[in-house]
Enzyme design. Sequence first.
Site, PDB file in Angstrom:
ATOM      1  CB  SER A   1      45.326  40.512  37.346  1.00 38.20           C
ATOM      2  OG  SER A   1      45.831  41.409  36.383  1.00 38.20           O
TER       3      SER A   1
ATOM      4  CE  LYS B   1      44.288  43.941  37.699  1.00 36.31           C
ATOM      5  NZ  LYS B   1      43.797  43.788  36.313  1.00 36.31           N
TER       6      LYS B   1
ATOM      7  CE1 TYR C   1      47.299  46.822  39.196  1.00 36.30           C
ATOM      8  CE2 TYR C   1      48.792  47.475  37.425  1.00 36.30           C
ATOM      9  CZ  TYR C   1      47.748  46.695  37.887  1.00 36.30           C
ATOM     10  OH  TYR C   1      47.151  45.786  37.058  1.00 36.30           O
TER      11      TYR C   1
ATOM     12  CE1 TYR D   1      40.735  41.524  34.465  1.00 36.07           C
ATOM     13  CE2 TYR D   1      41.879  39.532  33.782  1.00 36.07           C
ATOM     14  CZ  TYR D   1      41.801  40.659  34.585  1.00 36.07           C
ATOM     15  OH  TYR D   1      42.785  40.921  35.485  1.00 36.07           O
TER      16      TYR D   1
ATOM     17  CB  VAL E   1      49.317  37.791  32.695  1.00 37.35           C
ATOM     18  CG1 VAL E   1      48.045  38.432  32.169  1.00 37.35           C
ATOM     19  CG2 VAL E   1      50.153  38.757  33.518  1.00 37.35           C
TER      20      VAL E   1
END
Length: 612
Positions: free
Chosen positions: A71, A74, A196, A248, A266
């Site tokens: 992530s 992103k 992605y 988050y 992660v």
Amino acid sequence: MNQASGPITSPIMDYLQELHHQFAGLNDGEVADYIPELAKADSDWFGICIATTEGHVYEIGDSRQEFTIQSISKPFVYGLALEDNGRADVLGKIGVEPTGDAFNSISLDPLTGRPANPMINAGAIAAAGQIMGHDDNKKVNRILEMMSTYAGRALTVDETVYQSESETGHRNRAIGYMLRNFNILEEDPTPTLELYFRQCSISVCCRDLAVMGATLANAGNNPVTGERAIRGEYVENVLGVMGSCGMYDYAGEWIYKVGMPAKSGVAGGILAVLPGRLGIGVFSPRLDARGNSVRGIEVCNRISMDFNLHMFNVVQPGKSVIRCSYDGTRKSSKHLRGAADRARLQQLAQRIRVYEIQGDLNFTTAEVIVSEIVAWQAEVDFFIVDFKRALTLDQSTCRLLYRLLMKLESAGKQLLFANCEGFPSLGSYIRRKLGHADIGLWRSFEDDYALEYCEDVLLDTKEDVEAGASFEEFELFNGLVPEEIEVIANKLTRQAYARDELIMAQGEPASKLFLLASGKVSIKLDLPGGKTKRLATLSPGLVFGEMAWIERSRRSAAVIADMDSLCYQLDMDDFDAMVSEHSDIKVRIQENLLRIFSRNLRKANDEIGVLS
């Protein structure tokens, strides 16, 4: 001085080593296993890296161990989408509001289907759908090229992890079809989903993350390679969503405690950015319940706290913190010396280096100073840091300078501090850390006495002894034969002065020329408010009082004995009377006086040139 073998490393490396050791034993959390390939990571892997906007990189531990970016990709892909489409079009499809939800939450506007922000999976998939390219391979290559520019090296996709992501990414496929339902993705979502999965499977290392963060901190320009990774106008948008949404459901507490835009992945990576100053990369696969690296959270929190790096602790950038730097051959102290000592210092004084600093001192500005000193360690034995133009100083600066002091001392080198009386916290911190046994390592001086101290050490000058000079050693008598010197000597009167005794008063008529035979004297100027400024200190063999003597005016400054001293005095009337019988001697002395005056004036001009 004692000499130690081998070059010293930056104290920042020592700090990272201690940090790594402190948190290496933290075994909370679990390695991610919902993507099968991620479960194969070694839970003990642990790397830390800091990269500054000056291009300095500090790394420790498993900083070159590769893992997939996940992530953390992103914000970078979001930045590319902004470049491809502009803010208005991107905002029409992806919001920028934090949700407080987990990274894989299906958070879409019930009316428009627009994802809440580009940091959750829904928004990241929508951002991937806005990357331009004639075909899917072109889009993958554009993302790889963009990421590689950020990292400063060629990055690749881990095909094994990609296959694992693609085979198990059922929730993300559901999100993709929901985005297609609302026309956020305008075509079949499968190619965008595969894009992605590939962007998340790009292999990076901890060092890459730090350099990528430093590139964002440096307005999109990679500080190591000099290449631009993103147009500067979009950096603030990328950092904005990282700050509000990057962590988050931990984003609020993160920005409160750590205070830097950040993004986690992660696979165990965390990237943090302090705009204008640095990037931090941490890698450790053990994750907490929110999917953030346990050690990464602790490391970033500690770095921010130890070095006052919270972004709302506003300070000036560090690129101009060093106003000027020079060695001891380009600028000497106010201690004027005889010809032999001047010649020796011209050979030796390159071992002295002075840094005149300015502005606000914090971790990133102090890091600039530290890295400069470390870079010069092989050629220099004495480092002087002059705080005359510094504005503020925080404890992180004290911590770095103390560590640097100890490393230099262990290498047989000295770190000295000048004009830091306005920052008592520095002396208090270092003296407290040193303790009584090593208190002598704290060397702090006013004015340019630090430079004079270094010169004295190089010349092996004893502090309380200034050896006498014979008549032949006086520069005033250069070019005269012994018989001519004897003529002048017969006109001189001897006068002894005790320590701190006034030899010559400011404002008195110039009736005598003084020749310092032994001891040491200082020329001082009275300033408004009762303050006194040292203009020069003289060693034996030098002359003083020549300016007013030449001009036939009043003394512009006072002269005081720094220790018991002996002077010879030449009366102006006796000198003038020499015109009839010893005109050649008088002319030669006048030439020597003008030469001495010219040399001192040239010295002042050269030093002004060094500082300008």
